[in-house]
Scaffold this active site. Structure first.
Site: not given
Ligand code: PGA
Length: 265
Positions: A9, A11, A99, A101, A171, A177, A217
């Protein structure tokens, strides 16, 4: 048998030329991993603007392509909207739905996630539905309750044959992140609960066929600790997959694993 899956992903990172350059580099690196395309699913989720040029070059290869979001509906007076059909036409085969976000910054509720999941399936896209608890919810011991609600709301209206086409990504919001991760035991417990929910809603075949990813992460050092838990079939990776060499390294780690595929009980 469930094939392992790595989903990257990106983003809101990478221009179209950067996206194409990444794919070229990734393809080159993957060519050193014997048989990866026979055993592993790997998909990139670039910005929607990159889908068409990306698909033009890579759709015929084993590198899968997906979108990060869709709007429900097929067409209409919906200024700024992008339907699943448009994404599919542009080359996407999968789409990320719900997601954290999007839930946080774009106000996506469980109800919206459900309509988007339905719209994705109707457009012929494989939805990756993201679920996971916040830090506060975790502290209050509500992880399973939150995940249970989000999973049910997303898939309970679907036909069992459609449920099988859904992937669920666990997640935890606090892990995204942040460099923080749950223990493999915690992930195993949640993934097992998700499979139990799927069995309850859509039967044992769906339970055994649906793929569950862990996200938050993930990097090439911790990937296998999650992948090795029985109900987890792969990972949804953000930051660590912005670099093609890292993603190729993760593909190699999975390919070196035996057994590679997982089956139901
Ligand atoms: P990250 O993001 O691996 O940077 O923690 C995962 C995601 O948001 O799908």
């Amino acid at each position: 048998m469930r094939r392992p899956w790595l989903a990257a992903n990106w983003k809101m990172y990478k221009t179209v030329p950067e996206s194409l350059a990444y794919a070229q580099e990734l393809w080159h690196l993957l060519s050193d991993i014997k048989g990866w395309d026979q055993a592993l699913d790997l998909a990139i989720f670039p910005n929607a603007l990159a889908l068409w040029p990306f698909a033009e070059k890579w759709a015929a290869t084993a590198i899968g392509i997906g979108a990060q979001n869709l709007d429900p509906g097929t067409e209409g007076a919906l200024t700024g909207g992008t339907s699943g059909f448009l994404l599919r036409e542009a080359g996407a085969r999968f789409v990320i739905v719900g997601h954290s976000e999007r839930r946080k910054y774009f106000g996506e509720t469980d109800e919206i996630v459900r309509t988007k999941t339905e719209a994705a399936l109707e457009a012929g896209l494989g939805p990756i539905v993201c679920v996971g608890e916040s830090q506060d919810e975790r502290r209050q011991g509500e992880t399973l309750k939150v995940v249970h609600r989000q999973v049910r709301q997303a898939i309970e209206t679907l036909e069992p044959s459609h449920v099988r086409r859904v992937t669920i990504a666990y997640e935890p919001v606090w892990a995204i992140g942040s460099g923080l991760v749950p223990t493999p035991e915690e992930v195993a417990r949640v993934a097992e609960a998700i499979r139990a929910d799927v069995a309850d809603l859509a039967g044992s075949e769906a339970r055994d066929q649906i793929r569950i990813l862990y996200g938050g992460s993930v990097n090439d050092q911790n990937l296998l600790s999650f992948f090795d838990t029985p109900d987890v079939d792969g990972a949804l990776i953000g930051g660590a997959a912005l670099n093609a060499a890292n993603l190729a390294k993760m593909a190699r780690r999975i390919m070196d694993r035996d057994p590679l595929m997982k089956s139901g009980q």
